[in-house]
Design an enzyme around this catalytic site. Structure first.
Site, PDB file in Angstrom:
ATOM      1  N   TYR A  87       0.763  -1.239  -0.025  1.00 38.79           N
ATOM      2  CA  TYR A  87      -0.078  -0.055  -0.004  1.00 38.79           C
ATOM      3  C   TYR A  87       0.908   1.097  -0.037  1.00 38.79           C
ATOM      4  CZ  TYR A  87      -4.222   2.897   1.266  1.00 38.79           C
ATOM      5  OH  TYR A  87      -5.147   3.820   1.209  1.00 38.79           O
ATOM      6  N   SER A 177       0.704  -7.819   1.436  1.00 41.77           N
ATOM      7  CA  SER A 177      -0.173  -6.681   1.727  1.00 41.77           C
ATOM      8  C   SER A 177      -0.972  -6.502   0.853  1.00 41.77           C
ATOM      9  CB  SER A 177       0.513  -5.497   2.465  1.00 41.77           C
ATOM     10  OG  SER A 177      -0.424  -4.813   3.256  1.00 41.77           O
ATOM     11  N   GLN A 178      -1.141  -5.120   0.340  1.00 44.71           N
ATOM     12  CA  GLN A 178      -1.787  -4.950  -0.875  1.00 44.71           C
ATOM     13  C   GLN A 178      -1.242  -5.831  -2.210  1.00 44.71           C
ATOM     14  OE1 GLN A 178      -3.048  -0.711  -2.674  1.00 44.71           O
ATOM     15  NE2 GLN A 178      -0.880  -1.255  -3.429  1.00 44.71           N
ATOM     16  N   ASP A 263      -1.004 -10.054  13.469  1.00 44.42           N
ATOM     17  CA  ASP A 263      -1.238  -8.774  12.377  1.00 44.42           C
ATOM     18  C   ASP A 263      -2.150  -7.815  12.575  1.00 44.42           C
ATOM     19  OD1 ASP A 263      -1.330  -7.267  10.240  1.00 44.42           O
ATOM     20  OD2 ASP A 263      -0.904  -8.766   8.809  1.00 44.42           O
ATOM     21  N   HIS A 292       2.361  -7.388  11.001  1.00 41.35           N
ATOM     22  CA  HIS A 292       2.390  -7.311   9.625  1.00 41.35           C
ATOM     23  C   HIS A 292       3.510  -7.630   8.811  1.00 41.35           C
ATOM     24  CE1 HIS A 292      -0.001  -6.668   6.178  1.00 41.35           C
ATOM     25  NE2 HIS A 292       0.452  -5.363   5.738  1.00 41.35           N
TER      26      HIS A 292
END
Length: 313
Positions: A87, A177-178, A263, A292
């Site tokens: 992100y 993640s993203q 997370d 995370h």
């Protein structure tokens, strides 16, 4: 730090109750059909070293908009990993993406449109505007599925994979993640992939993410709804077309997931929601005491060993 989500002994059994809209497949087939045509792919060598060739890549994504990337290839590579970024990060500098080339595979790094100002620089603008939105990207165009930011991003990602297939016969996708969420979207939209590697994936099981996460970016949506009272139904209707759970249910390539049980950005239950819906062979790498960051370099080594079995260099 206490476990922020379901307890470790039960979270692996979590199954999302998210349901795909009846026209989910029609929406995406129409979106991708509208984006297809000449890729306008250019691969311009910028550094031809003794170990890797680095090329500046450009192709046409959603709306025909230019999307940038890096292609880093060792001599004789016959496979490529398409890498998606986390992100608000961009493609940054080519030397930051040498892991996959070091295994004998090329890597094609997609720059995420409009992002690249949070922690790694990018070079691809997003020329499409939106209605009033909360700071960040999660609520841009969120009242209508046709306008939502991730419609453009996911289409760009599919086009990146199509570009990769013009260069190499075997293609895997990966990201954290993203980037992990984008890789799941591609897994559900593109047939013929060799492998999918979503690390601590974002953009999965939106309702649970928005109501359980304690750190951004899911909370951008919560803050938007705190201001736009009464928009909840429209918001989650839009998000239902972009949920990694639904893309996972349509995947056909083998996958190696990872999850951090502590997370606070992508709650582990949301990751397991996508994992347990994943329709193809799958494995999960679990990092019980990590947030995370997940497995970090430990996960990279696990990916290297796993990918050797499903997509040799």
């Amino acid at each position: 730090m206490p476990f922020p989500d379901l307890s470790p002994d039960v979270v692996a059994e979590y199954r999302s109750d998210a349901r795909a809209p009846e026209d989910f497949d029609a929406f995406w087939s129409g979106t991708l059909a509208g984006a297809r045509g000449d890729l306008g792919l250019t691969v311009t060598p910028v550094e031809d070293g003794p170990v890797f060739q680095v090329s500046d890549v450009s192709y046409r994504g959603f709306g025909g908009h230019e999307v940038k990337g890096w292609l880093i290839a060792p001599p004789g590579a016959s496979s490529v990993v398409v890498k998606f970024i986390g992100y608000n990060g961009g493609r940054s500098f080519a030397h930051e993406h040498l892991f996959w080339p070091s295994t004998g595979r090329a890597v094609l790094v997609m720059d995420t449109r409009g992002q690249g100002s949070g922690w790694a620089p990018g070079a691809t603008p997003d020329p499409v505007g939106s209605d009033p939105a909360h700071a960040g990207f999660m609520t841009r165009g969120i009242l209508r599925r046709e306008d939502y930011f991730y419609r453009r991003v996911f289409t760009d990602a599919v086009r990146a994979v199509e570009a990769a297939f013009t260069l190499y016969p075997r293609v895997a996708v990966a990201g954290g993640s993203q980037g992990g969420g984008i890789s799941l979207a591609v897994a559900g939209l593109v047939p013929g992939l060799s492998a999918v590697m979503p690390d601590v994936p974002y953009l999965c099981d939106f309702w649970r993410g928005v109501t359980v996460a304690t750190r951004d970016p899911y909370l951008e949506i919560a803050r938007y709804l705190a201001v736009h009272r009464g928009a909840e139904e429209a918001v989650f209707r839009t998000l239902s077309y972009f949920d990694g759970v639904h893309f996972a249910a349509r995947a056909t390539a083998p996958a190696l997931f990872s999850v951090g049980i502590m997370d606070t950005i992508c709650p582990p239950s949301t990751v397991y929601g996508a994992y347990n819906a994943y329709a193809a062979p799958k494995q999960m790498a679990r990092y019980t005491f990590n947030d995370h960051e997940g497995g970090g370099p430990f996960q990279e080594m696990r990916q290297k060993d796993w990918l050797a079995g499903v997509m040799p260099a």
